[in-house]
Write a protein that holds these residues in place. Structure first.
Motif, short mmCIF file in Angstrom:
data_model
loop_
_atom_site.label_atom_id
_atom_site.label_comp_id
_atom_site.label_asym_id
_atom_site.label_seq_id
_atom_site.Cartn_x
_atom_site.Cartn_y
_atom_site.Cartn_z
N LEU A 44 -5.01 18.36 23.22
CA LEU A 44 -3.90 19.31 23.28
C LEU A 44 -3.49 19.73 21.87
CD1 LEU A 44 -1.74 20.82 24.88
CD2 LEU A 44 -0.32 18.78 24.70
N LEU A 45 -3.37 18.77 20.95
CA LEU A 45 -2.99 19.10 19.58
C LEU A 45 -4.02 20.02 18.93
CD1 LEU A 45 -1.66 15.67 18.25
CD2 LEU A 45 -0.34 17.71 18.78
N LEU A 46 -5.30 19.69 19.10
CA LEU A 46 -6.35 20.54 18.52
C LEU A 46 -6.35 21.91 19.17
CD1 LEU A 46 -9.26 17.98 18.13
CD2 LEU A 46 -7.87 18.98 16.32
N SER A 47 -6.15 21.94 20.48
CA SER A 47 -6.09 23.22 21.19
C SER A 47 -4.94 24.07 20.69
CB SER A 47 -5.95 22.96 22.68
OG SER A 47 -5.72 24.14 23.37
N SER A 79 -10.07 10.51 10.40
CA SER A 79 -10.36 9.09 10.23
C SER A 79 -10.27 8.34 11.55
CB SER A 79 -9.40 8.47 9.22
OG SER A 79 -8.08 8.56 9.70
N SER A 80 -9.78 8.99 12.58
CA SER A 80 -9.62 8.34 13.87
C SER A 80 -10.96 8.25 14.60
CB SER A 80 -8.64 9.14 14.72
OG SER A 80 -8.61 8.65 16.03
N HIS A 81 -11.15 7.14 15.30
CA HIS A 81 -12.36 7.01 16.13
C HIS A 81 -12.25 7.85 17.39
CE1 HIS A 81 -9.55 4.25 18.04
NE2 HIS A 81 -10.30 4.34 19.12
N MET A 82 -11.07 8.39 17.65
CA MET A 82 -10.85 9.15 18.87
C MET A 82 -11.39 10.57 18.79
SD MET A 82 -9.44 7.02 20.84
CE MET A 82 -8.93 8.07 22.16
N LEU A 83 -11.54 11.11 17.58
CA LEU A 83 -11.95 12.50 17.43
C LEU A 83 -13.31 12.77 18.06
CD1 LEU A 83 -10.99 15.20 16.36
CD2 LEU A 83 -12.08 14.64 14.18
N PRO A 84 -14.36 11.99 17.77
CA PRO A 84 -15.64 12.26 18.43
C PRO A 84 -15.56 12.11 19.96
CG PRO A 84 -15.93 10.73 16.60
CD PRO A 84 -14.47 10.92 16.79
N VAL A 85 -14.79 11.15 20.41
CA VAL A 85 -14.66 10.95 21.86
C VAL A 85 -13.94 12.12 22.50
CG1 VAL A 85 -13.67 9.44 23.63
CG2 VAL A 85 -14.67 8.44 21.59
N ALA A 86 -12.91 12.62 21.83
CA ALA A 86 -12.12 13.72 22.38
C ALA A 86 -12.92 15.02 22.41
CB ALA A 86 -10.85 13.92 21.54
N LEU A 87 -13.87 15.17 21.50
CA LEU A 87 -14.63 16.41 21.43
C LEU A 87 -15.87 16.39 22.31
CD1 LEU A 87 -14.31 17.17 17.63
CD2 LEU A 87 -13.03 18.17 19.52
N GLN A 88 -16.12 15.32 22.98
CA GLN A 88 -17.29 15.28 23.86
C GLN A 88 -17.05 16.12 25.08
OE1 GLN A 88 -18.21 11.20 24.72
NE2 GLN A 88 -19.39 10.98 22.89
#
Length: 156
Positions: A75-78, A147-156
């Motif tokens: 949501l934030l990236l969107s 730096s978050s590990h969540m970014l790659p997961v969120a972009l899948q």
């Protein structure tokens, strides 16, 4: 019956009761040990099942929390992308108003040959875009999550 016979029968009865007590004590002890072993085994199994259940609930809670974090990050990236696109849309919509019409002499002075009106318009639009004010392009949320590990997961 005489007194001696009664006494002898009482002694024999006492001996039989003693042997019976001696025989029953190990049997009772064995039965108590077996019962305690079964009870401990059942308690261990129930404890293991409860631990597995707690672990499954904790994993489900963690998965739910990760999904919520992923949704929030998306949501934030969107929102950041949408705001950036709104700025570009504003630029496109107000391009002529911001720069006004440019003259053909501008290109001829620089030695740029303009052969057709279509080529002239194409070149003019690109020149306006290059020389115009660009709205701020925000990367705040993106850089905040790199730096978050969540970014790659969120972009899948």
């Amino acid at each position: 019956m005489d007194q001696n016979t009664i006494a002898l029968l009482q002694v024999i009865a006492a001996l039989v009761q003693g042997f019976a007590a001696l025989a029953v004590i190990p049997i009772t002890f064995y039965a108590a040990l077996k019962g305690a072993d079964r009870g401990a085994q059942k308690a261990y199994e129930l404890n293991e099942l409860a631990a597995q259940d707690r672990e499954r609930r904790e994993q489900a809670k963690q998965r739910k929390q990760i999904q919520e974090q992923i949704s929030s990050l998306r949501l934030l990236l969107s929102l950041e992308i949408r705001q950036n696109l709104k700025g570009l849309e504003w630029l496109r919509n107000n391009l002529v108003e911001m720069l006004g019409d440019e003259k053909e002499q501008y290109y001829k002075r620089r030695g740029i040959p303009i052969e057709s009106d279509e080529a002239y318009q194409w070149f003019e639009l690109r020149q306006r875009f290059i020389s115009s004010y660009m709205p701020d392009w925000s990367h705040r949320f993106w850089y905040g999550q790199q730096s978050s590990h969540m970014l790659p997961v969120a972009l899948q």
